[in-house]
Design an enzyme around this catalytic site. Sequence first.
Site, mmCIF file in Angstrom:
data_model
loop_
_atom_site.group_PDB
_atom_site.id
_atom_site.type_symbol
_atom_site.label_atom_id
_atom_site.label_comp_id
_atom_site.label_asym_id
_atom_site.label_seq_id
_atom_site.Cartn_x
_atom_site.Cartn_y
_atom_site.Cartn_z
ATOM 1 N N ASP A 344 0.846 -1.184 0.000
ATOM 2 C CA ASP A 344 0.000 0.000 0.000
ATOM 3 C C ASP A 344 0.891 1.247 0.000
ATOM 4 O OD1 ASP A 344 -2.801 1.022 0.419
ATOM 5 O OD2 ASP A 344 -1.851 1.917 2.178
ATOM 6 N N GLU A 373 1.470 0.214 -4.901
ATOM 7 C CA GLU A 373 0.986 1.496 -5.401
ATOM 8 C C GLU A 373 2.187 2.427 -5.522
ATOM 9 O OE1 GLU A 373 -3.480 2.219 -3.826
ATOM 10 O OE2 GLU A 373 -1.953 2.423 -2.288
#
Length: 664
Positions: A344, A373
Amino acid sequence: MATLLLTGAALAAGAQSHFDDRFLSYPTYNGSDLELAVTPEATRFRLWSPKAEAVRLNLYNEGTGGRPYKTVEMKADRSNGTWTAELPGALYGKFYTFEVNHDGRWLAETPGVWAKAVGLNGQRAAIINMAETDPEGWNEDRGPAVKSFNDVIVYEMHMRDMTMHPTAGAEHKGKFLGVAESGTKNSAGEATGIDNIKELGATHVHILPSYDYNSVDESHPELNQYNWGYDPLNYNAPEGSYSTDASKPEVRVNEMKQMIKALHDAGIGVVMDVVYNHTASNDDSNFELTAPGYYHRHREDGSYSDASACGNETASDRQQMRDYIINSVKFWADEYHIDGFRFDLMAIHDTETMNQVAAELKKIRPDIFVYGEGWTAGDSPLAPERRALKENVAKMEGVAVFSDDIRDAIKGHYSNEEAPGFVQGAPGQEETVKIGIVGATAHPQVDYSKGNNSKFAYASSPQQVVNYVSCHDDLTLTDKLRKSMPEATDAERKRAARLAQTIVFTSQGTPFMFAGEEIWRDKKGVHNSYKSPDSINAIDWDLKTAHHDQFDYYRELIKLRKEHPAFRMNSAEQVARHLKFDDLDTEKTPNLVSYSLVDNANGDTWKEIKLIFNGADEDRIVEVPEGDWKIVATDGKIAADGSLGTTNGGKINVAHRSATILAR
Ligand code: CA
């Protein structure tokens, strides 16, 4: 989780960065005995807290409530910044916390940062015999072997979404054990859950955060609280609300392993979503309560910096935090047989940390997949060139990033609900769709200056890109198409969804989809459903029967990708050589992208595969070389074996809002 994106381009404009060197002098400790090590003779504790003035260890009989049955003053080992204590015998069944005295003040109790088992709500660490948590056959358990990361097909799912709806037919609703159930069926007798994933053909599930997170009160399962789980509490223990008894520390460990084994037995790999970039709390986080000031980054005024937009950000650029991340993923890979990690807000971490993560995991198994990400959700003191950004992925050989390029070009901007993209008929997306098709690698026919989100070929190979059109964040594809095509029928929107996923699943890179989109799942128009109730989030499996045509299309599309290596080329050079775009006049015929995979690309049995994507709401006539072509896809239908008919090429009709795929 990321609704705000700050990528390299945006950062160049207003980036602030400063290097905090206060911590360089801290001794670090990287032993595997951190916090707890148990042998039959002794239970040993070792907490890293280099600036503590004193540290106490509290031992309890219970996971919550009661008073310590014993409190021990720990001894400082100034050479490595740790504090130790030793008690005779293996203290299985007991619980413990640490208390750190910092600047003359006793901080609140903490289970530490390395608790591998915890009591209710993760407030106390638990001493359990990990070997006894293994399900039967665990020693032989392994995930599917992966030859190339581009062979992976990711199915992103949340525990509760899969099994909470009555139509899931699961016994253990919302639990690890629910996901492990096979033979579950919807009201019409069609496969749900794990059997549905098998039938669909996805190779890996990507499970939303399943470590112990903060938001759900584990003592009240009957309240059916929902959260995505991007609020980490204990990084190395499973979430209690997904177990059948959160008060028994060994139960969540065992049941998560049972789920992983069931998925592995079904041939499905397990990728875990990891959120080392921030903690649920600031001053009350376990990081802060064990080594105040160290694990988080701060602004020059001393306040918590907040690149996560969740209140704080961690400092992977500091040795003890970097080692922590690396050791934590290694623990999950070893102890839980996890097959991949999705980071993340990965750009909050530095590229060096991510390179070491990938290298260390490779030593355990070379096919553990690492992606993340490639952005932050706010500015960070970490200098932009050090961030694990999408734009820096070429510096991270074993790491892949999500392509927001293909995502936004295909369906329209993620945060503007009404904004259309290529498949709804918006012009100006063609070049960015092409960036997606080549997996963001350098290609002589792609003009990156026309890219909407990226201005250069950031990936050095298609192995570094994960292609998708939607995920748990933002609107589901169904809801996005409903909001952005308000006048259209659902039948028309389903055509758009098929076209969207056809682009994703035939592109170079690794395809990724959100669970349930194969059955036209929606979230009732809620875009940030992170704490919405099950009535918004749970998958209604009867949709599979109502939209069986959609499921069949997705299944055939996945079959096509699996049977044809041309869609899974391994290098940028291969893509540049074997992927040829057709020269189209996007002024005259917008929403049209056409290309061929030529010369038995990547050893494919087909000499040439022609793909034509028409996002316009009118048919187009396209010139195709003459030859004996098999029709693989046309007019919203698809058959992986090319059995939809034949054509001799020439001027062919490409139906509105659909993909045409031909092969010879
Ligand atoms: Ca929890």
